[in-house]
Design an enzyme around this catalytic site. Structure first.
Site: not given
Length: 218
Positions: A93, A167, A171
């Site tokens: 997150c 978020c 990634c």
């Protein structure tokens, strides 16, 4: 250049001896997997990241050791130098102070050793959200040893499942991994009752995830 010669690096105040000792211990632990130079770099990067985010300086040394060790373990797993006996799940997150921490502790508890869990934040805060700690404690679970950690590429590489929570595209995308985004309210600014609702939502999702992983296991 060894650690003692890097006194001028930003973010390093006085920890040269501790960092040298930690690097030596990890070099012995990961002998044959990583060079001393790689481990020294990871120790320095981990220390600087923890120092930058931490609001309680007394915890920096312990957190640096845990963070550096976990990152090196993840990198060794991604390289195939360390076995992964169970699926690796990564929760991400923004602050790593609420949603991802609750997901990690609930997955550890409900998974009972069937998975290994990590969590991280795209912009980690200084400490955990107190309401999150309280909501988890109501279940008899403990977050006292946990702390916000920055997202690093090594833990993404080591993961089999990556769960993001508000978020965005923080990634990196690697082939062969399962990616999901869980739309959850941010506990920041919520009262305890609101955090409980988020906690219970996460618990239900974790139970579903664990069931799916169990079904997919050989």
């Amino acid at each position: 250049m060894d650690l003692a010669q890097r006194r001028g690096m930003p973010g390093l105040a006085f920890p040269e001896q501790y960092l040298e000792r930690l690097a030596a211990e990890l070099t012995e632990r990961f002998a044959g997997v990583f060079s001393a130079e790689t481990i020294e770099r990871y120790v320095l990067e981990s220390y600087t990241s923890i120092l930058r985010a931490s609001t309680v300086r007394a915890h920096v040394a312990v957190r640096t050791a845990r963070f550096a060790t976990d990152r090196l373990t993840a990198l060794a797993q991604a390289k195939g130098a360390i076995e992964r006996p169970v699926p690796e799940v990564l929760f991400v997150c923004e602050q790593n102070a609420g949603r991802s921490q609750m997901a990690a502790v609930l997955t550890n508890h409900l998974g009972a050793g069937r998975v290994h869990v990590r969590s991280a934040g795209s912009s980690p805060s200084g400490e955990l959200n107190p309401a999150v700690v309280a909501a988890i404690a109501e279940l008899g679970l403990d977050l006292s040893e946990e702390f916000p950690k920055p997202l690093t590429d090594d833990v993404v590489q080591a993961a089999d499942v990556v769960i993001t929570m508000g978020c965005g595209d923080a990634c990196a995308i690697y082939p062969g991994k399962r990616y999901e985004d869980w739309e959850l309210d941010d506990p920041a600014g919520l009262d305890l009752e609101g955090v409980r609702r988020v906690r219970d939502d996460i618990r239900a999702r974790v139970e579903t995830l664990l069931g799916e992983l169990a079904s997919a296991a050989p």
